[in-house]
Scaffold this active site. Sequence first.
Site, PDB file in Angstrom:
ATOM      1  N   CYS A 157      36.815  27.929  33.059  1.00 28.26           N
ATOM      2  CA  CYS A 157      36.692  28.206  31.619  1.00 28.26           C
ATOM      3  C   CYS A 157      38.019  27.851  30.965  1.00 28.26           C
ATOM      4  CB  CYS A 157      36.287  29.654  31.375  1.00 28.26           C
ATOM      5  SG  CYS A 157      37.438  30.888  32.025  1.00 28.26           S
ATOM      6  N   CYS A 185      38.107  35.551  31.542  1.00 23.40           N
ATOM      7  CA  CYS A 185      36.826  36.173  31.154  1.00 23.40           C
ATOM      8  C   CYS A 185      35.652  35.558  31.910  1.00 23.40           C
ATOM      9  CB  CYS A 185      36.592  36.046  29.649  1.00 23.40           C
ATOM     10  SG  CYS A 185      37.849  36.857  28.633  1.00 23.40           S
ATOM     11  N   ARG A 186      35.261  34.342  31.525  1.00 27.09           N
ATOM     12  CA  ARG A 186      34.016  33.778  32.043  1.00 27.09           C
ATOM     13  C   ARG A 186      34.122  33.306  33.493  1.00 27.09           C
ATOM     14  NH1 ARG A 186      33.528  29.571  27.264  1.00 27.09           N
ATOM     15  NH2 ARG A 186      35.793  29.840  27.506  1.00 27.09           N
ATOM     16  N   SER A 187      35.137  32.505  33.806  1.00 31.99           N
ATOM     17  CA  SER A 187      35.164  31.952  35.177  1.00 31.99           C
ATOM     18  C   SER A 187      35.470  33.002  36.252  1.00 31.99           C
ATOM     19  CB  SER A 187      36.098  30.736  35.284  1.00 31.99           C
ATOM     20  OG  SER A 187      37.430  31.071  35.019  1.00 31.99           O
ATOM     21  N   ASN A 224      40.629  31.449  32.117  1.00 34.62           N
ATOM     22  CA  ASN A 224      40.481  31.994  33.488  1.00 34.62           C
ATOM     23  C   ASN A 224      40.700  33.509  33.524  1.00 34.62           C
ATOM     24  OD1 ASN A 224      42.012  31.517  36.788  1.00 34.62           O
ATOM     25  ND2 ASN A 224      39.882  31.878  36.310  1.00 34.62           N
ATOM     26  N   ASP A 236      32.324  31.749  24.591  1.00 34.55           N
ATOM     27  CA  ASP A 236      33.581  32.423  24.873  1.00 34.55           C
ATOM     28  C   ASP A 236      33.560  33.824  24.245  1.00 34.55           C
ATOM     29  OD1 ASP A 236      36.153  33.273  25.008  1.00 34.55           O
ATOM     30  OD2 ASP A 236      37.018  31.503  24.063  1.00 34.55           O
TER      31      ASP A 236
HETATM   32  P1  4NP Z   1      37.837  32.575  29.043  1.00 35.16           P
HETATM   33  O1  4NP Z   1      38.141  33.319  27.661  1.00 35.16           O
HETATM   34  O2  4NP Z   1      38.036  31.112  28.781  1.00 35.16           O
HETATM   35  O3  4NP Z   1      36.426  32.926  29.312  1.00 35.16           O
HETATM   36  O4  4NP Z   1      38.812  33.151  30.046  1.00 35.16           O
HETATM   37  C1  4NP Z   1      39.305  33.091  26.907  1.00 35.16           C
HETATM   38  C2  4NP Z   1      40.439  33.803  27.186  1.00 35.16           C
HETATM   39  C3  4NP Z   1      41.559  33.611  26.406  1.00 35.16           C
HETATM   40  C4  4NP Z   1      41.535  32.706  25.364  1.00 35.16           C
HETATM   41  C5  4NP Z   1      40.395  31.985  25.102  1.00 35.16           C
HETATM   42  C6  4NP Z   1      39.280  32.171  25.880  1.00 35.16           C
HETATM   43  N1  4NP Z   1      42.672  32.528  24.558  1.00 35.16           N
HETATM   44  O5  4NP Z   1      42.606  31.753  23.592  1.00 35.16           O
HETATM   45  O6  4NP Z   1      43.723  33.151  24.807  1.00 35.16           O
END
Ligand code: 4NP
Length: 163
Positions: A11, A16-18, A14, A129
């Site tokens: 993602c 939340c989703r992955s 790294n 996201d």
């Molecule tokens: P992820 O979520 O890609 O599912 O881990 C996010 C975590 C942090 C951010 C964006 C998406 N960020 O912009 O900090």
Amino acid sequence: MPDPIRVCFVCLGNICRSPTAEAIMAHRLGFDDLGVHVEVESAGTGDWHVGHPPDERARGEAARRGVPMAGVARQFTADDFGRFDLVLAMDADNREALRALAPSPEAAAKVHLLREFDPQAHGNHDVPDPYFGVSEGFAEMFDMVDRSVAGLIAHIGSTRPTG
Ligand code: 4NP
């Protein structure tokens, strides 16, 4: 035993989703005998959260579902294409970032969208996201990823090498 299948979920951050996908896959694999060893990891296309644990909302959702989650965020690198057979992006933006990073057409061909394995995707192959959204977004994200990972495991089970 055939060679292991190595899967990396990717993602943006790294956190939340992955890591949710990695945790669910590892958990589900504990109950499935696929006849092939599957190794799972996760990474982000961005570097903002490198070294951080998964987001506490993602950890909370996993804990509610009885899925152990750990890990430390890291960024996906071009070298990682040599370490994985399947690189599963959480959305089209991350898929494009991964394809741009791929050192060869063979590497780029390892990149797919996780929700291609979601029987309820109905043509929408992005896991949205949840980071900037409301906390209910994490429950929806978990359900989406869980369905997709179940589909992925069924796919691996049906295509594994025999003999
Ligand atoms: P992820 O979520 O890609 O599912 O881990 C996010 C975590 C942090 C951010 C964006 C998406 N960020 O912009 O900090």
